[in-house]
Write a protein that holds these residues in place. Structure first.
Motif, mmCIF file in Angstrom:
data_model
loop_
_atom_site.group_PDB
_atom_site.id
_atom_site.type_symbol
_atom_site.label_atom_id
_atom_site.label_comp_id
_atom_site.label_asym_id
_atom_site.label_seq_id
_atom_site.Cartn_x
_atom_site.Cartn_y
_atom_site.Cartn_z
ATOM 1 N N PRO A 177 -7.548 -6.827 14.073
ATOM 2 C CA PRO A 177 -8.151 -5.512 13.805
ATOM 3 C C PRO A 177 -7.473 -4.381 14.570
ATOM 4 O O PRO A 177 -7.231 -3.299 14.015
ATOM 5 N N HIS A 178 -7.152 -4.641 15.830
ATOM 6 C CA HIS A 178 -6.445 -3.633 16.628
ATOM 7 C C HIS A 178 -5.048 -3.399 16.061
ATOM 8 O O HIS A 178 -4.594 -2.241 15.976
ATOM 9 N N PHE A 179 -4.366 -4.467 15.688
ATOM 10 C CA PHE A 179 -3.013 -4.351 15.140
ATOM 11 C C PHE A 179 -3.015 -3.483 13.885
ATOM 12 O O PHE A 179 -2.189 -2.558 13.750
ATOM 13 N N ILE A 180 -3.931 -3.747 12.973
ATOM 14 C CA ILE A 180 -4.009 -2.957 11.744
ATOM 15 C C ILE A 180 -4.411 -1.518 12.067
ATOM 16 O O ILE A 180 -3.906 -0.565 11.454
ATOM 17 N N GLY A 181 -5.305 -1.354 13.025
ATOM 18 C CA GLY A 181 -5.659 0.001 13.434
ATOM 19 C C GLY A 181 -4.462 0.779 13.940
ATOM 20 O O GLY A 181 -4.308 1.972 13.630
ATOM 21 N N ARG A 182 -3.601 0.118 14.726
ATOM 22 C CA ARG A 182 -2.390 0.783 15.222
ATOM 23 C C ARG A 182 -1.439 1.112 14.061
ATOM 24 O O ARG A 182 -0.804 2.172 14.065
ATOM 25 N N CYS A 183 -1.338 0.205 13.098
ATOM 26 C CA CYS A 183 -0.496 0.480 11.925
ATOM 27 C C CYS A 183 -0.988 1.725 11.188
ATOM 28 O O CYS A 183 -0.192 2.605 10.820
ATOM 29 N N LEU A 184 -2.290 1.809 10.975
ATOM 30 C CA LEU A 184 -2.841 2.954 10.245
ATOM 31 C C LEU A 184 -2.737 4.236 11.062
ATOM 32 O O LEU A 184 -2.506 5.318 10.502
ATOM 33 N N ALA B 231 -0.362 4.965 13.069
ATOM 34 C CA ALA B 231 1.031 5.395 12.964
ATOM 35 C C ALA B 231 1.328 6.045 11.617
ATOM 36 O O ALA B 231 2.309 6.784 11.495
ATOM 37 N N ARG B 232 0.491 5.779 10.628
ATOM 38 C CA ARG B 232 0.672 6.371 9.296
ATOM 39 C C ARG B 232 -0.363 7.450 9.003
ATOM 40 O O ARG B 232 -0.526 7.874 7.865
ATOM 41 N N GLY B 233 -1.097 7.897 10.042
ATOM 42 C CA GLY B 233 -2.037 8.990 9.893
ATOM 43 C C GLY B 233 -3.278 8.674 9.100
ATOM 44 O O GLY B 233 -3.945 9.577 8.580
ATOM 45 N N ARG B 234 -3.670 7.381 9.050
ATOM 46 C CA ARG B 234 -4.838 6.990 8.263
ATOM 47 C C ARG B 234 -5.854 6.213 9.094
ATOM 48 O O ARG B 234 -6.619 5.420 8.556
ATOM 49 N N GLU B 235 -5.878 6.444 10.391
ATOM 50 C CA GLU B 235 -6.738 5.642 11.271
ATOM 51 C C GLU B 235 -8.217 5.846 11.014
ATOM 52 O O GLU B 235 -9.039 5.001 11.383
ATOM 53 N N ASP B 236 -8.620 6.954 10.361
ATOM 54 C CA ASP B 236 -10.036 7.226 10.125
ATOM 55 C C ASP B 236 -10.547 6.649 8.810
ATOM 56 O O ASP B 236 -11.738 6.786 8.500
ATOM 57 N N ASP B 237 -9.689 6.018 8.043
ATOM 58 C CA ASP B 237 -10.083 5.458 6.746
ATOM 59 C C ASP B 237 -10.597 4.032 6.959
ATOM 60 O O ASP B 237 -9.835 3.064 6.924
ATOM 61 N N THR B 238 -11.900 3.888 7.198
ATOM 62 C CA THR B 238 -12.464 2.571 7.539
ATOM 63 C C THR B 238 -12.417 1.602 6.368
ATOM 64 O O THR B 238 -12.234 0.398 6.572
ATOM 65 N N TYR C 26 0.815 -1.221 0.000
ATOM 66 C CA TYR C 26 0.000 0.000 0.000
ATOM 67 C C TYR C 26 0.849 1.271 0.000
ATOM 68 O O TYR C 26 0.337 2.369 0.219
ATOM 69 N N GLU C 27 2.135 1.110 -0.249
ATOM 70 C CA GLU C 27 3.069 2.224 -0.419
ATOM 71 C C GLU C 27 3.155 3.119 0.818
ATOM 72 O O GLU C 27 3.236 4.340 0.732
ATOM 73 N N PHE C 28 3.159 2.473 1.992
ATOM 74 C CA PHE C 28 3.433 3.156 3.248
ATOM 75 C C PHE C 28 4.863 2.843 3.673
ATOM 76 O O PHE C 28 5.450 1.838 3.256
ATOM 77 N N ASP C 29 5.428 3.698 4.527
ATOM 78 C CA ASP C 29 6.750 3.420 5.085
ATOM 79 C C ASP C 29 6.691 2.170 5.963
ATOM 80 O O ASP C 29 5.676 1.887 6.614
ATOM 81 N N ILE D 106 -6.999 -5.402 6.735
ATOM 82 C CA ILE D 106 -7.261 -6.568 7.581
ATOM 83 C C ILE D 106 -7.377 -7.820 6.730
ATOM 84 O O ILE D 106 -6.775 -8.864 7.023
ATOM 85 N N ASP D 107 -8.145 -7.748 5.645
ATOM 86 C CA ASP D 107 -8.312 -8.904 4.764
ATOM 87 C C ASP D 107 -6.983 -9.326 4.157
ATOM 88 O O ASP D 107 -6.659 -10.529 4.115
#
Length: 218
Positions: free
Chosen positions: A50-57, A59-66, A31-34, A73-74
């Motif tokens: 789900p929590h793990f991916i939420g923490r990843c997002l 950290a990359r400023g995309r936590e609100d992109d559901t 997804y071209e993130f650092d 996650i998939d």
């Protein structure tokens, strides 16, 4: 009275952080993130995918992109089930499990790792035969620290005298809420000092666990 020792998995029986780190960075590349450091991904582990991916997002400023979160996650789950090659058993674990089984303690697993990846890594490491009951992070509608997964593992083993063994604050809270004694493995993924985590006993060497079980589950 039937004795049972129920274990957490990641950070307790196995060091899976290298595989989780590699899988997370494969996802970030896609997804071209650092990429993340190992320490970053270790700090995200413990509350399920789900929590793990939420923490990843986050950290990359995309936590609100559901929508992005659901896709990640998939994609992570598709890779994660076979992410076993870098995972290692902590020293002394097979010997401790063998000793506990020989002492007629029932053994179970209660983890926030999804059931499929949990079973896959146990089979890869030759540990699956020890655990007739495995409750994963997707086995119930709720995850730890909700006590329901631990209660489900206890019910599956038909046990009445139970010790839960884990490595983290989440495990300690789960045991407390389930009204189960807790033994803390201090060499895992905890974020707080061991002295700040409620436990009946703490250990850094699995050679000590059978003695602890004998003391706490006489």
């Amino acid at each position: 009275m039937t004795r049972a020792v129920i274990f957490d998995l990641d950070g307790t029986l196995i060091d899976s952080a290298p595989d989780i780190h590699a899988a997370a960075n494969r996802l970030m590349d896609r997804y071209e993130f650092d990429q993340f450091s190992t320490a970053e991904t270790r700090s995200f582990i413990g509350s399920g995918v789900p929590h793990f991916i939420g923490r990843c997002l986050r950290a990359r400023g995309r936590e609100d992109d559901t929508d992005l979160r659901a896709r990640l996650i998939d994609d992570f789950m598709a890779d994660y089930e076979n992410a076993v090659s870098l995972t290692r058993v902590y020293p002394g674990v097979p010997e401790a499990l063998s000793r506990l089984a020989a002492d007629h303690a029932l053994l179970g697993l209660c983890t926030n790792k999804p059931h499929g990846p949990a079973r896959a890594v146990l089979e890869h490491l030759g540990l699956s035969d020890y655990f007739p009951v495995i409750i994963g992070g997707d086995s119930l509608p709720v995850r730890k620290p909700d006590p329901a997964p631990l209660h489900a593992a206890i019910a599956g083993l038909a046990a009445r005298n139970v010790l839960y063994v884990g490595d983290s604050e989440i495990d300690a809270e789960t045991a407390l809420r389930a009204d189960v004694r807790f033994a803390l493995y201090t060499e895992g993924y905890r974020k707080s000092p061991a002295s700040e985590i409620a436990h009946a006993s703490a250990f850094s060497d699995f050679a000590d666990l059978p003695r602890i079980v004998a003391k706490l589950l006489p």
